[in-house]
Motif scaffolding. Structure first.
Motif, PDB file in Angstrom:
ATOM      1  N   VAL A 289      26.845  15.934   1.733  1.00 58.26           N
ATOM      2  CA  VAL A 289      26.763  14.819   0.795  1.00 58.26           C
ATOM      3  C   VAL A 289      26.938  13.514   1.561  1.00 58.26           C
ATOM      4  O   VAL A 289      27.686  13.435   2.540  1.00 58.26           O
ATOM      5  N   LYS A 317      21.274  19.127   0.533  1.00 57.99           N
ATOM      6  CA  LYS A 317      21.665  17.766   0.909  1.00 57.99           C
ATOM      7  C   LYS A 317      21.533  16.862  -0.314  1.00 57.99           C
ATOM      8  O   LYS A 317      20.440  16.755  -0.891  1.00 57.99           O
ATOM      9  N   HIS A 318      22.624  16.216  -0.692  1.00 52.51           N
ATOM     10  CA  HIS A 318      22.612  15.265  -1.786  1.00 52.51           C
ATOM     11  C   HIS A 318      23.101  13.922  -1.274  1.00 52.51           C
ATOM     12  O   HIS A 318      24.154  13.838  -0.621  1.00 52.51           O
ATOM     13  N   SER A 348      16.725  18.754  -0.920  1.00 52.95           N
ATOM     14  CA  SER A 348      17.196  17.407  -0.615  1.00 52.95           C
ATOM     15  C   SER A 348      16.997  16.526  -1.836  1.00 52.95           C
ATOM     16  O   SER A 348      15.864  16.409  -2.341  1.00 52.95           O
ATOM     17  N   ARG A 349      18.079  15.935  -2.321  1.00 56.57           N
ATOM     18  CA  ARG A 349      18.018  15.073  -3.493  1.00 56.57           C
ATOM     19  C   ARG A 349      18.693  13.743  -3.171  1.00 56.57           C
ATOM     20  O   ARG A 349      19.784  13.721  -2.595  1.00 56.57           O
ATOM     21  N   PHE A 409      26.735  15.143  -9.359  1.00 52.84           N
ATOM     22  CA  PHE A 409      25.624  15.314  -8.420  1.00 52.84           C
ATOM     23  C   PHE A 409      26.119  15.697  -7.024  1.00 52.84           C
ATOM     24  O   PHE A 409      25.506  16.497  -6.325  1.00 52.84           O
ATOM     25  N   LEU A 410      27.265  15.138  -6.629  1.00 57.52           N
ATOM     26  CA  LEU A 410      27.786  15.383  -5.280  1.00 57.52           C
ATOM     27  C   LEU A 410      28.770  16.548  -5.212  1.00 57.52           C
ATOM     28  O   LEU A 410      29.153  16.971  -4.124  1.00 57.52           O
TER      29      LEU A 410
END
Length: 438
Positions: A289, A317-318, A348-349, A409-410
């Motif tokens: 993150v 991966k955020h 990946s976002r 989100f994380l």
């Protein structure tokens, strides 16, 4: 093309430093050889990131001598907040460039486990350190910054777990930066021999501002056959640094390397995280993150390179970008020829919280074998308005709703960290970076 060197340190200074630390001759020679290669080696070339104007040489002092601490209750409050003061059994604290506190479970020492700051390990475990120091995962002459690291290394940690030994309690390495003159050329080596198991967590923490200093870090993680290494980190260093960070792993047959990385530095950084799945049925789960803010420029290249049959490499991966920050997220899953029935997956976002923020998510699959499974997903955008509407419809303000969505989100990486104090630290850092300006 040669690179001009503008360092305020000479090879003679490094030889004198090595002597003052009672380092073995091989380390002195390595420093000299690495320094002499600087002008012949090129800089690294991170994708889509121009670093020709980044200053990787300037620092005020190669080493800063700082206080040591006699017991856990004497540690600074900022350190006590991220450790379990009552139950921590394996802890190394580095205060700027000084090994400041070490606590190791006596039972582990009796089993042959080595948990030491790098300066001590170079003296007391010289042959063992030499076996792993920049020999496989990272090479001295890869580029100019790896050679610079080898020449100037001034801190770090060495962990060695013998065959069949399971380290039940996490090992925590804390680096406290509270002197504006301190730069960090830290080197971590984590080794688990056959059928061994260890959890290692590191924290980089700034409590003061810094100007024109370096963060040149290398971690080498070596997993023997049927072993497991869990590696967690929270990086939160000041914006005054220029950062180049390498974390790499090598996994033998039936072994696992799991990464949970909270990359929260406020400085501009290049991050190289690569895992080589060399053995059959080897595994890597990599979770990262990132929160970028201010004028930060960051490049995150994450690779899992799979040689072994039936190997599994998964990348998550955020990232959250705000203000005028920009980041490149390169995720690479590479299945080599011969890696039949391997599985490579990645996601990946990136969330962007302002008009000037920028995030590029680039998923890449390189497949040299037919009988494999592979997939990727990537997205870059704003906070989901449907999620915001759902929360706001229940009486939550827009600002609070956005904050809750970002934390959720994380959270996949935050929840993967194995120490409660570290989880708490990462959540607090995320809150700070999302809600405040720098």
């Amino acid at each position: 093309m040669a690179t001009e060197t503008k360092l305020n340190i000479s090879v003679e200074d490094l030889v004198n430093y090595s002597a003052s630390q009672n380092e073995p001759q091989w380390m002195t020679d390595l420093r000299k050889d690495s320094f002499q290669k600087l002008e012949q080696l090129e800089m690294p070339k991170p994708d889509k990131t121009k670093i020709n104007r980044w200053d990787f040489d300037s620092f005020k002092s190669h080493t800063v001598e700082s206080d040591t601490f006699e017991s856990i209750d004497k540690l600074p409050e900022s350190v006590q907040k991220i450790i379990d003061t009552e139950n921590a059994k394996n802890l190394i604290v580095q205060h700027n460039n000084t090994p400041a506190f070490t606590k190791v479970d006596d039972k582990l020492t009796e089993q042959g486990v080595v948990i030491k700051d790098l300066k001590t390990a170079l003296i007391e475990n010289s042959d063992l350190v030499q076996k792993y120091f920049m020999t496989d995962a990272v090479k001295v002459d890869e580029h100019r910054l790896t050679a610079l690291h080898a020449a100037l290394v001034n801190g770090g940690v060495f962990v060695y777990v013998p065959k069949n030994v399971v380290v039940e309690d996490p090992i925590q390495y804390v680096v406290l930066h509270d002197d504006s003159d301190a730069s960090f050329f830290n080197h971590a080596i984590i080794v688990a021999e056959e059928s061994a198991e260890v959890t290692y967590v590191e924290n980089y923490l700034s409590t003061v501002s810094s100007n024109d200093n370096q963060l040149n870090i290398v971690s080498e993680v070596i997993a023997g056959a049927n072993s497991k290494i869990t590696y967690g980190t929270v990086d939160f260093m000041d914006k005054g640094f220029t950062g180049h960070i390498i974390r790499r792993g090598i996994a033998a047959a039936d072994s696992t390397i799991d990464w949970a990385l909270g990359l929260m530095n406020d400085c501009s950084t290049i991050n190289d995280n690569t895992t080589y799945l060399m053995g059959d049925r080897s595994n890597c789960n990599l979770k990262t993150v990132v929160v970028g803010r201010g004028e930060q420029k960051q490049n995150f290249t994450t690779q899992i390179i799979q040689y072994g049959k039936e190997s599994n490499g998964h990348i998550l991966k955020h990232g959250v970008m705000k203000d005028s920050s920009s980041s490149i997220f390169n995720g690479i899953g590479y299945i080599k020829h011969g890696g039949t029935k391997a599985d490579a997956q990645q996601e990946s976002r990136v969330l962007m919280l302002s008009e000037k923020a920028r995030g590029d998510a680039n998923p890449i699959l390189l497949i040299d074998e037919d009988d494999v499974t592979a997939g990727h997903a990537a997205s870059v955008g704003r906070v989901d308005p449907t999620q915001l509407y759902y929360l706001m419809s229940r009486g939550i303000s827009r600002e609070e709703a956005e904050r809750l969505v970002i934390h959720g989100f994380l959270d996949p990486v935050v929840s993967a960290l194995p120490i409660e104090g570290v989880k708490r630290q990462l959540r607090e850092v995320i809150e700070t970076k999302v809600t405040t300006q720098i």
